[in-house]
Design a protein around this motif. Sequence first.
Motif, PDB file in Angstrom:
ATOM      1  N   GLU A   1       0.830  -1.209   0.000  1.00  0.00           N
ATOM      2  CA  GLU A   1       0.000   0.000   0.000  1.00  0.00           C
ATOM      3  C   GLU A   1       0.860   1.253   0.000  1.00  0.00           C
ATOM      4  N   LEU A   2       1.909   1.253   0.807  1.00  0.00           N
ATOM      5  CA  LEU A   2       2.819   2.388   0.857  1.00  0.00           C
ATOM      6  C   LEU A   2       3.560   2.550  -0.474  1.00  0.00           C
ATOM      7  N   ALA A   3       3.918   1.429  -1.101  1.00  0.00           N
ATOM      8  CA  ALA A   3       4.604   1.471  -2.399  1.00  0.00           C
ATOM      9  C   ALA A   3       3.711   2.120  -3.459  1.00  0.00           C
TER      10      ALA A   3
ATOM     11  N   PHE B   1      14.507   4.748  -4.940  1.00  0.00           N
ATOM     12  CA  PHE B   1      13.771   5.643  -4.048  1.00  0.00           C
ATOM     13  C   PHE B   1      13.186   4.839  -2.906  1.00  0.00           C
ATOM     14  N   TRP B   2      12.894   5.539  -1.819  1.00  0.00           N
ATOM     15  CA  TRP B   2      12.418   4.918  -0.589  1.00  0.00           C
ATOM     16  C   TRP B   2      10.927   4.629  -0.637  1.00  0.00           C
ATOM     17  N   ILE B   3      10.555   3.436  -0.176  1.00  0.00           N
ATOM     18  CA  ILE B   3       9.154   3.144   0.128  1.00  0.00           C
ATOM     19  C   ILE B   3       8.945   3.516   1.596  1.00  0.00           C
ATOM     20  N   ASP B   4       9.853   3.048   2.427  1.00  0.00           N
ATOM     21  CA  ASP B   4       9.900   3.416   3.845  1.00  0.00           C
ATOM     22  C   ASP B   4      11.373   3.393   4.244  1.00  0.00           C
TER      23      ASP B   4
ATOM     24  N   ARG C   1      13.134  -0.246  -0.618  1.00  0.00           N
ATOM     25  CA  ARG C   1      13.466   0.611  -1.747  1.00  0.00           C
ATOM     26  C   ARG C   1      12.913   0.032  -3.046  1.00  0.00           C
ATOM     27  N   ILE C   2      12.790   0.883  -4.045  1.00  0.00           N
ATOM     28  CA  ILE C   2      12.523   0.436  -5.412  1.00  0.00           C
ATOM     29  C   ILE C   2      13.709   0.881  -6.253  1.00  0.00           C
ATOM     30  N   MET C   3      14.339  -0.082  -6.925  1.00  0.00           N
ATOM     31  CA  MET C   3      15.468   0.215  -7.801  1.00  0.00           C
ATOM     32  C   MET C   3      14.938   0.308  -9.234  1.00  0.00           C
TER      33      MET C   3
END
Length: 85
Positions: free
Chosen positions: A22-24, A55-58, A62-64
């Motif tokens: 959900e946060l992603a 970038f940060w999800i939390d 991360r998402i690369m």
Amino acid sequence: MEIYCHVKFRRQFKKLEKRIKELAYEKEGLFRSNPFDSRLGTHKLHGALANYWAFWIDTRNRIMFKFLDKGVVKFFEVGDHSIYE
């Protein structure tokens, strides 16, 4: 912004906890508006991953991704810092 997802990203995303997913999705919305929004902590990677960004999800996840063209990116991996290995 057009976003493509690598097969590995899709597999990793399915395994994430519901709250992280959900946060992603929320962070993806910010990313689509502005990939360099300060709330994302977007940063260029180094070394063997020098062609990639994340970038940060939390604080942990991360998402690369990689910029493919103007307005086009591809998400390659999602998860904790082990994605950088």
